[in-house]
Write a protein that holds these residues in place. Structure first.
Motif, short mmCIF file in Angstrom:
data_model
loop_
_atom_site.label_atom_id
_atom_site.label_comp_id
_atom_site.label_asym_id
_atom_site.label_seq_id
_atom_site.Cartn_x
_atom_site.Cartn_y
_atom_site.Cartn_z
N ASN A 138 0.72 -1.03 0.08
CA ASN A 138 -0.01 0.09 -0.08
C ASN A 138 0.89 1.30 0.01
OD1 ASN A 138 -2.79 -0.50 -0.24
ND2 ASN A 138 -2.86 -1.23 2.01
N LEU A 158 2.64 1.82 -3.37
CA LEU A 158 1.75 2.09 -4.50
C LEU A 158 1.26 3.41 -4.25
CD1 LEU A 158 -0.50 -1.09 -4.81
CD2 LEU A 158 1.41 -0.26 -6.23
N GLN A 179 0.39 -10.33 -5.18
CA GLN A 179 -0.47 -10.28 -4.18
C GLN A 179 -1.46 -11.27 -4.14
OE1 GLN A 179 -2.02 -6.30 -4.29
NE2 GLN A 179 -2.54 -6.34 -1.85
N ASN A 239 -7.56 -9.32 -3.08
CA ASN A 239 -8.01 -8.00 -3.24
C ASN A 239 -8.00 -7.35 -4.55
OD1 ASN A 239 -7.67 -7.55 -0.32
ND2 ASN A 239 -5.62 -7.58 -0.50
N SER A 273 -10.16 -1.22 -9.07
CA SER A 273 -11.34 -0.23 -8.84
C SER A 273 -10.30 0.90 -8.11
CB SER A 273 -12.46 -0.47 -8.12
OG SER A 273 -12.02 -0.69 -6.66
N SER A 274 -9.38 0.81 -7.24
CA SER A 274 -8.63 2.03 -6.77
C SER A 274 -7.37 2.18 -7.73
CB SER A 274 -8.08 1.54 -5.26
OG SER A 274 -7.46 0.54 -5.27
N GLY A 275 -7.31 1.64 -8.78
CA GLY A 275 -6.35 2.09 -9.75
C GLY A 275 -4.83 1.75 -9.30
N GLN A 276 -4.78 0.62 -8.50
CA GLN A 276 -3.60 0.07 -7.96
C GLN A 276 -2.76 -0.71 -9.19
OE1 GLN A 276 -4.31 -2.22 -4.45
NE2 GLN A 276 -4.01 -0.43 -3.28
N ASN A 323 -17.06 -5.97 -5.18
CA ASN A 323 -17.75 -5.69 -4.10
C ASN A 323 -18.15 -4.10 -3.64
OD1 ASN A 323 -15.44 -4.86 -2.80
ND2 ASN A 323 -15.13 -6.46 -1.53
N THR A 324 -17.35 -3.25 -4.80
CA THR A 324 -17.78 -1.79 -4.41
C THR A 324 -19.08 -1.20 -4.34
OG1 THR A 324 -17.14 -1.80 -7.10
CG2 THR A 324 -15.49 -0.77 -5.55
N GLN A 348 -20.02 -1.66 -0.62
CA GLN A 348 -18.93 -1.85 0.56
C GLN A 348 -19.63 -1.70 1.97
OE1 GLN A 348 -15.81 0.89 -0.60
NE2 GLN A 348 -14.80 -0.75 -1.40
N VAL A 370 -20.63 -4.98 3.26
CA VAL A 370 -19.51 -5.79 3.59
C VAL A 370 -18.83 -5.40 4.78
CG1 VAL A 370 -17.15 -6.51 2.75
CG2 VAL A 370 -19.07 -6.07 1.10
N THR A 371 -18.40 -4.22 4.95
CA THR A 371 -17.96 -3.79 6.43
C THR A 371 -18.67 -4.36 7.66
OG1 THR A 371 -17.72 -1.87 5.24
CG2 THR A 371 -16.69 -1.99 7.27
#
Lengths: 498, 315
Positions: A93, A96, A107, A111, A117-120, A435-436, A439, A442-443
């Motif tokens: 993290n 990145l 990885q 994830n 979706s977070s552009g990693q 899962n976006t 979320q 999910v949490t």
């Protein structure tokens, strides 16, 4: 004034860029003429991040040895960094987020959608068709689907066991001493006479121990890439997404475990202990544990516990998207993804390079025991705890072209291949869950599951009274929303992939 | 015209002021620089709480999502449980912790033997220096179901059945409060003790002349002398009332599921929920929420103190 200066700077940059590009172009062309694929590319360093403990000096030595191969072929240097598992996710993290250059990384699959979706990470399909051709051919279609999102391929699945079975691993000496023929045991419930006998003969030994506070379920449910919502069985054709915690199978299993807990067949505090099952078995405090199964699992547990181990298979091997769990990515901060894929292709297909990266340097980190069969072990004076470069074959792109460590079956890689081919394939294999949209649910569900799941599965809670509360709270936390969303995505995927 | 004169006047005054206090300002400078770099510059990161963070686009390039990242904190009825736990535990810690720390500080002050004083001080401070992970295993040593000290050596010896401590939520509020006080008492106590030692001895002498006994001296000299320290320390803890000691609530109960109703606080909830999601935006939102509430509470508490006694307020 200011504008002029900016314009001038831009000009200079563009010019320089054009010159570099021009050089590169010419060189590549020259390389192609002589038939030497890419030898004259401009020099580039591919930075690789892999898990496992290793000292900086040893990593430098390995980078140097690996670079010798890739420099000759592609004029590319390799720089290997390894980070221990405890801090791997955090380190990834940080790297990145900081924009530090990184070309290839390992990885967990869990994830992958959030990484996209977070552009990693970046898509690599265009490079797979050119510099990654060999690699692309060797991996089968259903595995590629597991890393394909919105039509783009985002990673390379490692060539390792991509299926799993479940079973019960136990201290062979004790099991034999009971005189019970355990070769006929096929289900979890049938274990009970054996466990009871163990308790009688060895009152100080816990018949079943947990692994760092959890006990695996003996089920072939397909959890469809994580979070709540599963197919009840990977072996059935049904593609209905259900709440597995509400299924009869789950109830039956946790009832059995609660019963065992009451009879003293499961260790007390099973859901809170932080000790690993293998060390409990190793210290003689535990008799057996539930475990995943794969070729070489006996040897793996033997190595960690130091006891003779027998494994009873309880669930036949099956494969789902979740099982394609080690994936190699090209992160967004790679300066030249094409060069990264080129090296990845070499790591996947060149045994010499794979061995250096996986096992280190001959004589320092390993020595060859049997050249013909490709079996290696630690050199004299080196062992698992003091080596400067930990060998974790499964964490690298292709373990099957590396040496086998002594103590494993010699044909381990062939067995693994067969295991993968024979495993039951889930009808939803290749479906990747995003899962976006849910979320928040999910949490909330993750918290409810943390509260009841491990304790129920370790037999510490009475299912009769706890289960209704568990399901009620899951409902309140929005489990139904997650399941509905999963079903919607799955149906869509099934339509496209028929 | 008038304005100009005024300006010149202030300017001159500032000049005099600066000349007099310049060395002090210079001494303050390194601290200010540190504070700025360490505490103020990263505040730009607050932006992340309102964005769908994208690694490739960076903080400023990521799209705004409004308050969406905050939703998960209030999505379920767990929100009530975690808020209640966080607030109630912290309140107890503040009240009980302060009272006990002052009591021990005064007791230490009453001890005549220098040697004994040093020994007690050290013994009380040691728990503060132990890592919380080690503490959690110490607790486990006492409470483990079959090998723990309490079940094994006390309850069994009395002929009683052992207790499954890690699956019985009712005992845990007490256990957590005890562990927290045991761990932090030494540190708080030292601050109060330092203040007690620094009190003007002539006050005690005159109290003695007036015929005050020990108890009266404590009540009328020591406690009033401690008041400013108590207020400052309490105000500071109030600012952190929405934060919880992660180690205490996650490690010490060994992350045991059945205990979650009494051990889940805002920090552990966020950790459990986001461990897999890995969503920086939501994590920052939780942090921002905590600090905003803490900030508001400090302002309110300070306001109350100022109403009651102006000279003791922080600002």
């Amino acid at each position: 004034m200011k504008k002029k200066r900016v314009a001038a700077a831009l000009c200079a940059v563009t010019l320089a860029g054009a010159m570099i590009a021009g050089c590169g172009g010419n060189d590549t062309a020259g390389g192609n003429d002589s038939g030497d694929n890419g030898n004259n590319q401009e020099s580039y360093t591919v930075k690789i991040l892999a898990p496992g403990d290793a000292s900086t000096e040893d990593c430098e030595k390995i980078s140097e040895a690996a670079s010798k191969i890739t420099e000759e072929k592609f004029n590319t240097k390799i720089e290997v960094t390894r980070v221990g598992f405890g801090s791997y996710d955090q380190q990834v993290n940080l790297m990145l987020a900081s924009g530090e250059k990184l070309d290839l990384m390992y990885q967990y699959c869990g994830n992958v959608t959030s990484a996209i979706s977070s552009g990693q990470i970046v898509p690599i399909d265009e490079y797979l068709d050119t510099v990654g051709k060999d690699l692309k051919e060797q991996i089968n279609e259903s595995d590629w689907k597991c890393v394909t999102f919105d039509g783009g391929i985002y990673g390379v699945p490692s060539n390792k066991e991509k299926a799993t079975g479940w079973g019960f691993a136990m201290n062979k000496e004790m099991a034999d001493a009971t005189g019970i023929d355990y070769s006929n045991i096929k289900t979890e419930a049938e274990l009970e006479p054996l466990l009871t006998k163990i308790k009688e003969m060895y009152p100080d030994v816990y018949p079943v121990v947990s692994h760092t506070g959890t006990m695996s379920l003996m089920t072939n449910q397909d959890d469809l890439g994580g979070d709540i919502g599963s197919l009840e069985s990977a072996a059935s054709e049904s593609t209905e997404v259900i709440n597995y915690y509400a299924s009869d199978k789950y109830m039956e299993e946790v009832k059995l475990r609660y019963d065992w807990g009451q009879k003293g067949l499961i260790m007390p505090d099973a859901s809170t202990t932080t000790e690993s099952a293998n060390s409990l078995i190793g210290s003689g405090k535990g008799f057996g544990r539930f475990t995943n199964t794969k070729p070489g699992i006996e040897q793996e547990i033997e190595k960690e516990s130091g006891k003779d181990i027998a494994v009873i298979d309880l669930v036949d091997p099956y494969t789902t998207t979740t099982r394609v769990d080690i994936v190699w990515y090209v992160p967004h901060n790679s300066e030249q993804p094409e060069r990264a894929v080129q090296v990845l292709n070499e790591m996947y297909t060149n045994p010499e390079l794979a061995n250096i990266l996986i096992n280190g340097i001959e004589g320092t980190h390993y020595q060859i025991v049997d050249e013909e069969k490709g079996v290696v072990n630690y050199p004299d004076g080196v062992n698992a705890s003091n080596t400067g470069y930990t060998s974790l074959p499964w964490a690298w792109p292709n373990e099957a072209i590396s040496y086998v460590w002594e103590g494993n079956p010699e044909d381990l890689w062939d067995q693994t291949q067969k295991f993968n081919e024979e495993a039951t394939v889930s009808p939803a294999k290749g479906f990747a869950w995003d899962n976006t949209p849910v979320q928040n649910q999910v949490t909330a569900c993750a918290n409810v599951i943390a509260k009841y799941g491990p304790a129920l599965e370790c037999g510490s809670l009475d299912p009769e009274t706890t289960m209704p509360k568990f399901l009620e709270e899951l409902k309140e936390a929005g489990a139904d929303d997650i399941i509905a969303e999963k079903q919607r995505q799955l149906d869509e995927w099934l339509k496209e992939n028929k | 015209m008038k304005k100009d004169i005024k300006k010149a006047g202030t300017g001159k005054r500032i000049g005099v002021h600066m000349k007099r206090y310049l060395p002090l300002y210079l001494m303050m400078l390194p601290g200010l620089v540190y504070l700025f770099i360490n505490n103020y510059m990263p505040m730009g990161g607050i932006l992340i709480a309102f964005k769908k963070y994208n690694y490739a686009k960076g903080i400023f390039g990521s799209p705004f999502v409004g308050l969406k990242n905050f939703e998960f904190l209030f999505a379920t009825k767990e929100a009530w449980t975690i808020t209640r736990n966080t607030l109630m535990y912290n309140l107890v810690f503040i009240v009980l912790g302060t009272v006990l720390a002052i009591a021990v500080a005064i007791l230490l002050n009453e001890i005549r033997s220098k040697m004994a004083k040093k020994v007690y001080q050290t013994v009380i401070l040691i728990p503060f220096l132990i890592s919380i992970v080690v503490v959690s295993y110490l607790v486990y040593g006492f409470l483990s179901t079959d090998a723990g000290f309490i079940n094994n050596s006390i309850l069994n010896a009395m002929g009683k059945e052992g207790i499954g401590w890690y699956s019985e939520p009712k005992y845990w509020p007490g256990i957590l409060i005890f562990v927290n006080i045991w761990k932090n008492l030494g540190y708080n106590c030292i601050i109060y003790y330092a203040t007690v030692v620094g009190l003007d001895t002539s006050l005690y002498e005159s109290a003695a002349i007036d015929g005050a006994n020990r108890w009266q001296k404590i009540l009328h000299v020591t406690l009033p002398g401690l008041k400013p320290t108590i207020i400052t320390l309490t105000l500071m803890s109030v600012g952190r009332i929405f934060y919880s000691d992660f180690g205490l609530f996650y490690q010490v109960p060994m992350n045991s599921g059945p205990l979650i109703d009494v051990t889940n606080t805002i920090d552990t909830y966020v950790y459990r929920g986001l461990m897999e999601l890995n969503n920086i935006g939501m994590a920052s939102a939780a942090g921002l929420y905590q600090s905003l509430v803490g900030f508001a509470l400090v302002l309110i508490a300070n306001l109350i103190v100022r109403k009651l006694d102006k000279s003791n307020a922080l600002f």
